[in-house]
Design a protein around this motif. Structure first.
Motif, PDB file in Angstrom:
ATOM      1  N   GLY A 114      55.687 -30.325  40.907  1.00 33.69           N
ATOM      2  CA  GLY A 114      56.002 -31.263  42.193  1.00 33.69           C
ATOM      3  C   GLY A 114      56.094 -32.724  41.867  1.00 33.69           C
ATOM      4  O   GLY A 114      55.776 -33.403  42.913  1.00 33.69           O
ATOM      5  N   LEU A 115      56.120 -33.104  40.715  1.00 31.80           N
ATOM      6  CA  LEU A 115      56.235 -34.919  40.539  1.00 31.80           C
ATOM      7  C   LEU A 115      57.619 -35.324  41.008  1.00 31.80           C
ATOM      8  O   LEU A 115      57.887 -36.224  41.072  1.00 31.80           O
ATOM      9  CB  LEU A 115      55.957 -34.906  38.995  1.00 31.80           C
ATOM     10  CG  LEU A 115      54.476 -34.558  38.285  1.00 31.80           C
ATOM     11  CD1 LEU A 115      54.386 -35.217  37.099  1.00 31.80           C
ATOM     12  CD2 LEU A 115      53.689 -34.840  39.399  1.00 31.80           C
ATOM     13  N   VAL A 116      58.603 -34.197  40.952  1.00 31.15           N
ATOM     14  CA  VAL A 116      59.925 -34.934  41.691  1.00 31.15           C
ATOM     15  C   VAL A 116      60.156 -34.213  42.931  1.00 31.15           C
ATOM     16  O   VAL A 116      60.366 -34.863  43.786  1.00 31.15           O
ATOM     17  CB  VAL A 116      61.060 -34.487  40.595  1.00 31.15           C
ATOM     18  CG1 VAL A 116      62.266 -35.174  41.218  1.00 31.15           C
ATOM     19  CG2 VAL A 116      60.768 -35.451  39.120  1.00 31.15           C
ATOM     20  N   TYR A 117      60.027 -32.777  42.911  1.00 27.75           N
ATOM     21  CA  TYR A 117      60.295 -32.035  43.799  1.00 27.75           C
ATOM     22  C   TYR A 117      59.195 -30.983  44.176  1.00 27.75           C
ATOM     23  O   TYR A 117      58.752 -30.356  43.581  1.00 27.75           O
ATOM     24  CB  TYR A 117      61.739 -31.232  43.871  1.00 27.75           C
ATOM     25  CG  TYR A 117      62.856 -32.100  44.075  1.00 27.75           C
ATOM     26  CD1 TYR A 117      63.110 -32.983  45.048  1.00 27.75           C
ATOM     27  CD2 TYR A 117      63.986 -31.985  42.883  1.00 27.75           C
ATOM     28  CE1 TYR A 117      64.180 -33.842  45.034  1.00 27.75           C
ATOM     29  CE2 TYR A 117      65.000 -32.713  43.100  1.00 27.75           C
ATOM     30  CZ  TYR A 117      65.131 -33.727  43.864  1.00 27.75           C
ATOM     31  OH  TYR A 117      66.323 -34.541  44.083  1.00 27.75           O
ATOM     32  N   ALA A 121      56.073 -33.790  33.013  1.00 26.83           N
ATOM     33  CA  ALA A 121      56.193 -35.388  32.897  1.00 26.83           C
ATOM     34  C   ALA A 121      57.374 -35.766  33.525  1.00 26.83           C
ATOM     35  O   ALA A 121      58.442 -35.322  33.149  1.00 26.83           O
ATOM     36  CB  ALA A 121      56.173 -35.739  31.376  1.00 26.83           C
ATOM     37  N   ALA A 122      57.328 -36.954  34.213  1.00 17.90           N
ATOM     38  CA  ALA A 122      58.577 -37.207  34.824  1.00 17.90           C
ATOM     39  C   ALA A 122      59.025 -38.907  34.704  1.00 17.90           C
ATOM     40  O   ALA A 122      57.588 -39.481  34.368  1.00 17.90           O
ATOM     41  CB  ALA A 122      58.511 -36.854  36.368  1.00 17.90           C
ATOM     42  N   GLY A 156      59.062 -46.283  35.608  1.00 21.36           N
ATOM     43  CA  GLY A 156      57.512 -45.788  35.904  1.00 21.36           C
ATOM     44  C   GLY A 156      57.653 -44.281  35.623  1.00 21.36           C
ATOM     45  O   GLY A 156      58.578 -43.500  35.209  1.00 21.36           O
ATOM     46  N   HIS A 157      56.262 -43.734  35.193  1.00 22.04           N
ATOM     47  CA  HIS A 157      56.003 -42.194  34.633  1.00 22.04           C
ATOM     48  C   HIS A 157      55.074 -41.744  35.378  1.00 22.04           C
ATOM     49  O   HIS A 157      54.137 -42.347  36.204  1.00 22.04           O
ATOM     50  CB  HIS A 157      55.577 -42.357  33.359  1.00 22.04           C
ATOM     51  CG  HIS A 157      54.289 -42.903  33.228  1.00 22.04           C
ATOM     52  ND1 HIS A 157      53.883 -44.285  32.864  1.00 22.04           N
ATOM     53  CD2 HIS A 157      52.947 -42.211  33.080  1.00 22.04           C
ATOM     54  CE1 HIS A 157      52.759 -44.393  32.876  1.00 22.04           C
ATOM     55  NE2 HIS A 157      52.048 -43.322  33.138  1.00 22.04           N
ATOM     56  N   ALA A 158      55.147 -40.381  35.490  1.00 24.02           N
ATOM     57  CA  ALA A 158      53.883 -39.533  36.156  1.00 24.02           C
ATOM     58  C   ALA A 158      53.800 -38.279  35.129  1.00 24.02           C
ATOM     59  O   ALA A 158      54.844 -37.609  34.810  1.00 24.02           O
ATOM     60  CB  ALA A 158      54.435 -39.171  37.524  1.00 24.02           C
ATOM     61  N   ALA A 159      52.819 -37.925  35.031  1.00 29.66           N
ATOM     62  CA  ALA A 159      52.254 -36.803  33.971  1.00 29.66           C
ATOM     63  C   ALA A 159      51.286 -35.940  34.601  1.00 29.66           C
ATOM     64  O   ALA A 159      50.148 -36.712  35.238  1.00 29.66           O
ATOM     65  CB  ALA A 159      51.923 -36.997  32.631  1.00 29.66           C
ATOM     66  N   VAL A 160      51.263 -34.817  34.694  1.00 26.50           N
ATOM     67  CA  VAL A 160      50.199 -33.825  35.219  1.00 26.50           C
ATOM     68  C   VAL A 160      50.152 -32.857  34.061  1.00 26.50           C
ATOM     69  O   VAL A 160      51.156 -32.094  33.851  1.00 26.50           O
ATOM     70  CB  VAL A 160      50.196 -33.470  36.478  1.00 26.50           C
ATOM     71  CG1 VAL A 160      51.539 -32.713  36.782  1.00 26.50           C
ATOM     72  CG2 VAL A 160      48.811 -32.851  36.981  1.00 26.50           C
ATOM     73  N   SER A 207      57.991 -36.017  46.014  1.00 26.07           N
ATOM     74  CA  SER A 207      56.976 -35.610  44.928  1.00 26.07           C
ATOM     75  C   SER A 207      55.723 -35.194  46.114  1.00 26.07           C
ATOM     76  O   SER A 207      55.464 -35.431  46.990  1.00 26.07           O
ATOM     77  CB  SER A 207      56.546 -36.424  43.974  1.00 26.07           C
ATOM     78  OG  SER A 207      56.256 -37.697  44.613  1.00 26.07           O
ATOM     79  N   ASN A 208      54.879 -34.174  45.383  1.00 24.97           N
ATOM     80  CA  ASN A 208      53.527 -34.013  46.020  1.00 24.97           C
ATOM     81  C   ASN A 208      52.826 -33.068  44.902  1.00 24.97           C
ATOM     82  O   ASN A 208      52.386 -31.921  45.033  1.00 24.97           O
ATOM     83  CB  ASN A 208      53.854 -32.893  47.126  1.00 24.97           C
ATOM     84  CG  ASN A 208      52.684 -32.746  48.159  1.00 24.97           C
ATOM     85  OD1 ASN A 208      51.602 -33.553  47.708  1.00 24.97           O
ATOM     86  ND2 ASN A 208      52.604 -31.836  48.989  1.00 24.97           N
ATOM     87  N   GLY A 209      52.615 -33.789  43.672  1.00 24.58           N
ATOM     88  CA  GLY A 209      51.777 -33.446  42.829  1.00 24.58           C
ATOM     89  C   GLY A 209      50.348 -33.362  43.055  1.00 24.58           C
ATOM     90  O   GLY A 209      49.915 -34.113  43.942  1.00 24.58           O
ATOM     91  N   PHE A 210      49.581 -32.805  41.963  1.00 27.51           N
ATOM     92  CA  PHE A 210      48.111 -32.711  42.408  1.00 27.51           C
ATOM     93  C   PHE A 210      47.410 -34.436  42.260  1.00 27.51           C
ATOM     94  O   PHE A 210      47.993 -35.249  41.296  1.00 27.51           O
ATOM     95  CB  PHE A 210      47.450 -31.996  41.579  1.00 27.51           C
ATOM     96  CG  PHE A 210      45.856 -31.700  41.459  1.00 27.51           C
ATOM     97  CD1 PHE A 210      45.504 -30.653  42.202  1.00 27.51           C
ATOM     98  CD2 PHE A 210      45.080 -32.687  40.958  1.00 27.51           C
ATOM     99  CE1 PHE A 210      44.063 -30.410  42.400  1.00 27.51           C
ATOM    100  CE2 PHE A 210      43.807 -32.402  41.094  1.00 27.51           C
ATOM    101  CZ  PHE A 210      42.991 -31.484  41.774  1.00 27.51           C
ATOM    102  N   GLY A 211      46.473 -34.563  43.106  1.00 34.52           N
ATOM    103  CA  GLY A 211      46.228 -35.731  43.026  1.00 34.52           C
ATOM    104  C   GLY A 211      45.342 -35.992  44.248  1.00 34.52           C
ATOM    105  O   GLY A 211      45.085 -35.353  45.230  1.00 34.52           O
ATOM    106  N   GLU A 212      44.429 -37.360  44.101  1.00 29.66           N
ATOM    107  CA  GLU A 212      43.607 -37.745  45.338  1.00 29.66           C
ATOM    108  C   GLU A 212      44.474 -38.366  46.483  1.00 29.66           C
ATOM    109  O   GLU A 212      44.112 -38.216  47.667  1.00 29.66           O
ATOM    110  CB  GLU A 212      42.612 -38.652  44.657  1.00 29.66           C
ATOM    111  CG  GLU A 212      41.682 -39.608  45.695  1.00 29.66           C
ATOM    112  CD  GLU A 212      40.748 -38.386  46.478  1.00 29.66           C
ATOM    113  OE1 GLU A 212      40.354 -38.987  47.543  1.00 29.66           O
ATOM    114  OE2 GLU A 212      40.484 -37.365  46.240  1.00 29.66           O
TER     115      GLU A 212
END
Length: 702
Positions: A250-253, A422-423, A429-433, A462-467
């Motif tokens: 879910g980091l992009v879609y 990883a995106a 900018g980057h995002a990784a889970v 996006s709607n990846g895991f997070g606070e």
């Protein structure tokens, strides 16, 4: 003789199993109860309506256990990773299931899991679209074919619907353009693994019903429609109209709402990469409009998406700004609330065109051991987004075009599943889970998630895991554990530690915090269940009332606790008692604040008529200790009011089914606040200390 008797017995069992598979009654689901078990405590910033929609969609289109993919099984939030893997192994070794109750022969499947799975699963002898009938014939004969009509109204007069009197300058204050009724209609016909066709339309309170192409209003304010076809030769899915796309973690879609942290600490931390899905909700921002297709080429699935839709935004002219760097019209923001009640809101409707093109490919190893996916997407806006500069948003997206690249993967080893994505965005900018879910032994399930989202990562869907609500400016690590140490007892805990390297909401500097939750559930019988739950969260927040430039952050503590008991007296009468409370305290700030609520439910089921009632008392010191109470509502509607101050909340929901084709709902809910003279603010203000909402809904099953 013995061999003949054994053969005869096997034939009888096969026949009985087949009959059960075709005729066993799939139980009605209490969506409210199911979703409530997934959450810790509700909050106002979460999009529960989309999850509610997702679970009802799963109920109306149950998965076929003989054909369901691992991702579809995980998306029920019911099965552990061990159960998913053992079901797949059972199918591989013994072939198709004859009955859903055959799950009792699968290791690690207990009756409690099977009963929980019943509303969402079926066992079909052949795939739905292999009955040698044409598509139009299957559409005409589909049993899942219904129309829903609903109206909602607040009985008290709100300021937005009163007459507007001129001010001293002779100008009229803002008022809503339409009436106070909320209208909703939905038609849908579908066949699992075959097709889905339907439309949804809605008018929010205050919006007009009119035909005005110049104002982009065509009768009702919002319209949505879709056609989804599945399993057409090399095409796994083809969709036209409105749709969503789920990819990786879910980091992009990420289509719709994802549960994340909750009272289910293991099965909800991973996103299910389900690909294309029809859009059936009424949330007016988080979907695509156009076409998409997924093709299967041996072990590779390729998805191509195209979308063009108009989004709401505040369009400003370059001649109206003092910023000399702006040479063209621009949008200062994108609005996804979907409200078009006033002249200002209506003027921003569909003012900016969004165009999206996406290509994704996923390689799935034939045995299901692992899969790897790559995705590339570009999004372009007709008018560039240029935000008013501030210290908070200097790393937010600005411009008219964004690109994302993403790589995701999943690896299954015995009772463990490892996943990650990883995106990167055009900004750099980057995002990784990355994480894992698995089973350590009988009744012991664990999970872990690590994430790192940079402050300049941009992904609009996006709607990846997070606070935080967005996947930006966050680092953290999460552990979850669920342990059924006795058939009647289960413990669930999680711990999450996070930090925000840059400024964040209510924190004018780098900050962080931690959160943990524990829940103990006791189910002495099928008719009695109870649990106790405690949650504690600590975050660095701006010190209340601080005007200096140093030492402005202070630890803020929030504790929540819940005690709940459910009991079913007999086949038609059940009860629920719930006591919950909260405590909020900021060090070096204000004194501790507390809040508490007590709720009593009484549910009656008389066959054609069912009645759900609740009476609640609440007493809180302020808004920080508000109490969220999940309520039953009509089908496809959601209610979770935030109660604060001192008062009562009551509701009654009646469902009447005079025939197999007709269902009628009526719901009335009233909040009374003892210490208030008005309720609401701005145009929603009611000049009274009570608010009453009424809902009427009709469903006709064709």
């Amino acid at each position: 003789m013995m061999k003949r008797s054994l053969l005869f017995l096997l034939l009888v069992l096969a026949f009985v199993g087949k009959a059960i598979a075709q005729t066993y009654p799939r139980p009605e689901i209490q969506v409210e109860d199911f979703i409530e078990k997934l959450f810790n405590l509700q909050s106002s910033d979460a999009n529960y309506e989309d999850l509610y929609e997702q679970m009802l969609l799963l109920y109306s289109n149950p998965i076929d256990l003989n054909n369901a993919s691992p991702e579809e099984l995980r998306n029920t939030y019911i099965l552990s990773e061990q159960q998913v893997q053992q079901l797949l192994l059972h199918r591989q070794k013994t072939g198709r299931l004859l009955s859903i109750y055959e799950l009792q022969s699968v290791p690690s499947f207990d009756l409690q899991t099977i009963y929980a799975l019943l509303p969402f699963a079926v066992v079909n002898e052949v795939p739905q679209n292999q009955d040698n009938k044409g598509l139009l014939t299957r559409i005409r004969e589909a049993s899942n074919n219904s129309l829903i009509l609903r109206t909602t109204r607040t009985l008290e007069q709100q300021k937005g619907y009163t007459d507007a009197l001129p001010d001293p300058n002779g100008e009229l204050p803002k008022r809503y353009l339409g009436d106070k009724n909320k209208l909703f209609a939905r038609y849908r016909i579908s066949h699992p693994k075959d097709f889905s066709l339907g439309f949804t339309t809605e008018k929010d309170p205050g919006e007009q019903v009119m035909w005005s192409p110049s104002k982009k209003v065509y009768g009702m304010d919002f319209w949505s429609a879709h056609l989804l076809l599945e399993n057409r030769g090399i095409f796994r899915k083809i969709v036209f109209g409105d749709y969503q796309f789920m990819f990786g973690q879910g980091l992009v879609y990420s289509a719709g709402f994802a549960v994340g942290k909750g009272a289910e600490p293991v099965n909800t931390v991973r996103r299910s990469s389900l690909g294309l899905r029809p859009y059936t909700s009424v949330l007016e921002g988080m979907f695509f409009r156009g076409a998409g297709a997924t093709m299967a080429l041996k072990n590779i699935e390729i998805t191509v998406l195209g979308s063009q839709k108009f989004v709401d935004g505040n369009i400003q002219s370059s001649t109206d700004t003092l910023d000399t760097d702006v040479s063209e019209d621009f949008a200062s923001s994108i609005n996804i609330t979907g409200f078009h009640r006033t002249e200002t809101e209506l003027a921003s409707k569909h003012s900016n065109k969004e165009t999206m093109l996406t290509v994704a490919a996923v390689y799935k190893e034939p045995t299901g051991r692992y899969e790897v996916g790559v995705l590339g997407t570009t999004v372009k806006y007709e008018f560039p987004i240029i935000r008013r500069p501030s210290i908070y948003n200097q790393f937010d997206f600005n411009g008219n075009q964004n690109q994302n690249l993403s790589v995701s993967g999943q690896y299954n080893y015995q009772n463990f599943s490892f996943f990650g994505e990883a995106a990167a965005s055009k900004s750099g900018g980057h995002a990784a889970v990355a994480g894992l879910v698995g089973s350590l032994g009988k009744g012991i399930d664990v999970s872990m998630v690590v994430r790192d989202y940079s402050r300049d990562y941009h992904a609009f869907y996006s709607n990846g895991f997070g606070e935080a609500t967005r996947n930006v400016n966050e680092q953290g690590i999460y552990w979850g554990l669920k342990y059924r140490f006795h058939p009647k007892w289960q413990a669930a805990v999680y711990y999450d530690r996070f930090r925000f390297p840059y400024l964040s909401f209510q924190s004018d500097g780098p900050s962080g915090g931690q959160e943990y939750l524990g829940r103990l559930t006791y189910s002495p019988s099928k008719t009695v269940s109870m649990f106790v739950q405690y949650r504690d969260e600590t975050k660095l927040r701006n010190l209340s009332g601080n005007t200096g430039k140093t030492d402005f952050l202070s630890p803020t503590h929030r504790q929540n606790w819940v005690i709940q008991a459910d009991a079913k007296a007999n086949s038609w009468l059940s009860f629920r008692t719930r006591v919950q409370g909260s405590r909020w305290h900021q060090e070096r700030g204000s004194s501790p604040r507390t809040g508490i609520s007590l709720s009593q439910d009484l549910n009656i089921d008389l066959g054609k008529v069912s009645i759900s009632n609740r009476f609640s008392l609440f007493d809180t010191d302020d808004y920080n200790t508000r109490q969220y109470l999940y309520e039953k509502n009509v089908l496809y509607a959601f209610s979770i009011p935030a109660l604060y101050g001192r008062g009562t909340r009551v509701y009654s929901l009646i469902q009447y089914s005079p025939t197999r084709k007709i269902d009628i709902w009526f719901r009335i809910a009233r909040t009374f606040q003892k210490d208030q003279k008005t309720i609401g603010s701005a145009l929603e203000e009611i000049n009274a200390n009570h608010k009453t909402d009424v809902v009427v809904q009709l469903r006709y099953n064709f």
